[in-house]
Write a protein that holds these residues in place. Structure first.
Motif, PDB file in Angstrom:
ATOM      1  N   ILE A 197      38.241  44.038  40.621  1.00  0.00           N
ATOM      2  CA  ILE A 197      38.677  43.290  41.949  1.00  0.00           C
ATOM      3  C   ILE A 197      40.154  43.361  41.458  1.00  0.00           C
ATOM      4  O   ILE A 197      40.931  42.873  42.291  1.00  0.00           O
ATOM      5  N   MET A 218      37.706  40.784  50.645  1.00  0.00           N
ATOM      6  CA  MET A 218      39.254  40.603  50.324  1.00  0.00           C
ATOM      7  C   MET A 218      39.991  40.451  51.383  1.00  0.00           C
ATOM      8  O   MET A 218      41.036  39.582  50.950  1.00  0.00           O
ATOM      9  N   PHE A 252      43.160  38.194  49.381  1.00  0.00           N
ATOM     10  CA  PHE A 252      43.154  38.946  48.304  1.00  0.00           C
ATOM     11  C   PHE A 252      43.966  39.038  47.091  1.00  0.00           C
ATOM     12  O   PHE A 252      44.992  38.509  46.135  1.00  0.00           O
TER      13      PHE A 252
END
Ligand SMILES: O=P(O)(O)OC[C@H]1O[C@](O)(CO)[C@@H](O)[C@@H]1O
Length: 546
Positions: A521, A538, A543
């Motif tokens: 990630i 996310m 993110f």
């Protein structure tokens, strides 16, 4: 030719005999066992190294204990204990020994890794730790601007944090060196809060990581270093950073010189590492003498574990009882209830010890188990716990086993308070076992004038089923010696369980997968797609905009 498929543990004679016996014992009331045996409270106890273990409040009789010992013999506990102490590679998936006992043994003790004595190396590191700790404590080692070190920050996580943190908390009244602080989490809030209390000129950082590759530790260490450099300069790092690790290259790459590194070895598992250089912050804060006391206590327990017969062996008994409750009595989890404020971090330490060691679903040889391995281990200090989860222990539908841990003597001046603490601990263990019947509740309420429908309605809420098993473990006091012995006791208890379950207690492959995904990630070069739910989350946390 195909390799023979090993006999399943649950089909083995000792396990089956325990199953039959468990069905007979299940309806037995523990209180009735006391009526049948006037000596029970003296028979089901074990005493050594200052501990007094009372396990008479367990649903066991003499036959239970001898069947459990048969299981231990069937599983080769004696032989496994010898293998552990003789440095065999009991950690088979990593092809390593597990020799943490060597770290607390006298120099002359004959511990060997691959045939090579390890005592001299261990004691050389301990000597360096001692010399360093004394220099810092005496003000001989100073910060870059010539100021005395007043505060030490341990940066590490898991086994590189929980043990030293527990030590410094449990022995806090005896701290006479620099103040210890701890940073573990990759949540920068922890580092931020610690740094806010400190001054760079008087702070020493001990970066502790067996691998020196742990994301959380490196992130914290890098930020701590930047904090230091921003008010001093890059040269100050050598006076304010030391490392504890097995990975010299990574330590040097971080900018800590090899002579400011305290080493240990791959035959020490992270969660068993407190006894060596990982304990450096405790030695700095408490002094080498108290650290030695800790090691002496742990070594005394090692000697007991190695020599005492199974039926009078504290870690063996506690391991066998854990298996009885977990695999035969249907207990839902195991609770640790230290009645000692200074052991407030014991539960967290024991969680890693037990659940990282024994949270395995395959045997040493890779066959899936068809029985439960580690129970969920949890708990917090009494009496606080009584005002939190004890309701469930007393009246919830599931049964949980409990270890009550009680120091006999306090080290504070409020003697009346210690009496109250002791009374509460003993009362809880008794109440969990005795329970309270509907007739007892009725009589109690009637004596207070309640009657009729109100009485009938009240009764079910005030009945206690009882028969909730517990150990009570007394120790003289929370001092360095008994703390060392207590931690070693739980280490060996964990090992005993692993042997009976046929699993490897010394690896931890289960923590790797999540780390790998987190790194994927974080890898900006890859457009990660994990699963629709995670991908959406996310987006929600923005993110990629961070
Ligand atoms: O000391 P290290 O290598 O930073 O590892 C920290 C912790 O991470 C683990 O590897 C996994 O949680 C533990 O076993 C260990 O105590």
């Amino acid at each position: 030719m195909n390799a023979p498929i090993p006999q399943s543990l649950t089909a083995s004679p000792a396990w089956r005999a325990l199953n039959v016996h468990a069905a007979e014992m299940m309806p037995t009331r523990i209180m009735d066992l006391f009526e049948r045996d006037a000596e029970r409270h003296r028979r089901f106890v074990c005493e050594d190294v200052g501990f007094y273990l009372d396990y008479s409040k367990q649903r066991v009789n003499g036959q239970t204990m001898s069947l459990l010992q048969s299981l231990a013999r069937q599983q080769g506990l004696d032989q496994w204990r010898n293998r552990l102490f003789s440095g065999e590679h009991v950690n088979n998936t990593e092809n390593r020994a597990a020799l943490h006992m060597a770290l607390r043994a006298p120099r002359v003790a004959d511990f060997r890794d691959d045939g090579r004595r390890v005592g001299d190396e261990i004691h050389q590191v301990r000597q360096r730790m001692r010399a360093f700790a004394e220099r810092v404590r005496e003000g001989d080692w100073r910060g870059a601007t010539g100021k005395r070190i007043t505060d030490v920050v341990n940066i590490g996580i898991g086994g590189s944090d929980l043990g030293p943190r527990l030590l410094c908390t449990a022995l806090a009244p005896q701290i006479d060196g620099p103040r210890p602080h701890f940073v573990a989490n990759v949540d920068g809030a922890e580092l931020h809060a610690v740094l806010a209390r400190l001054r760079p000129e008087t702070t020493l950082f001990v970066v502790v990581s067996k691998t020196f590759a742990t994301q959380e530790t490196l992130a914290n260490a890098l930020h701590a270093r930047a904090w230091l450099i921003s008010s001093l300069d890059i040269d100050a790092v050598s006076k304010h950073f030391v490392a504890v690790s097995t990975n010299r290259e990574a330590v040097e790459a971080f900018g800590i010189a090899a002579d400011h590194m305290f080493g240990f070895w791959d035959w020490v598992g992270g969660r068993y590492s407190l006894w060596g250089a990982v304990g450096l912050i405790a030695m700095l804060a408490l002094g080498p003498q108290r650290f030695d006391d800790l090691l002496r206590g742990a070594h005394a327990l090692d000697t007991h574990f190695r020599r005492a017969p199974l039926e009078h062996n504290l870690p063996v008994l506690m391991g066998l009882l854990a298996i009885w409750n977990n695999n035969f009595m249907g207990c839902a989890s195991h609770v640790l209830a230290p009645y000692a404020q200074r052991l407030s971090l014991f539960g967290g330490w024991a969680q890693q010890l037990e659940m990282e060691s024994n949270g395995k679903g395959v045997t040493r040889d890779g066959f899936a188990v068809d029985y439960r391995t580690t129970p969920v281990l949890w708990g917090h200090v009494g009496t606080n716990a009584q005002h939190a989860y004890f309701q469930m222990l007393h009246q919830g539908p599931a049964v949980h086993s409990v270890d009550f841990i009680l120091p006999v003597f306090a080290d504070h001046p409020f003697r009346d308070m210690h009496r109250k603490l002791v009374a509460n601990c003993l009362a809880q263990a008794s109440a969990l076992m005795r329970g309270k019947t509907a007739d007892e509740v009725r009589a109690e309420l009637q004596s207070k004038g309640m009657e009729g429908d109100a009485l009938q309605a009240a009764i079910p809420h005030r009945v206690f089923p009882g028969d909730r098993p517990s150990n009570t473990l007394l120790l003289p006091r929370v001092d360095a010696f008994h703390l060392g012995a207590l931690l070693a006791l739980y280490e060996h208890r964990t090992f005993v369980e692993s042997v009976l379950w046929g699993i490897n207690a010394f690896d931890q492959w289960g923590v790797e997968f999540g780390k790998q995904l987190a790194n994927r990630i974080l890898d900006d070069q890859q457009a990660v797609a994990l699963d629709p739910s995670t991908d959406e989350l996310m987006r929600k946390v923005q993110f990629h905009a961070r």
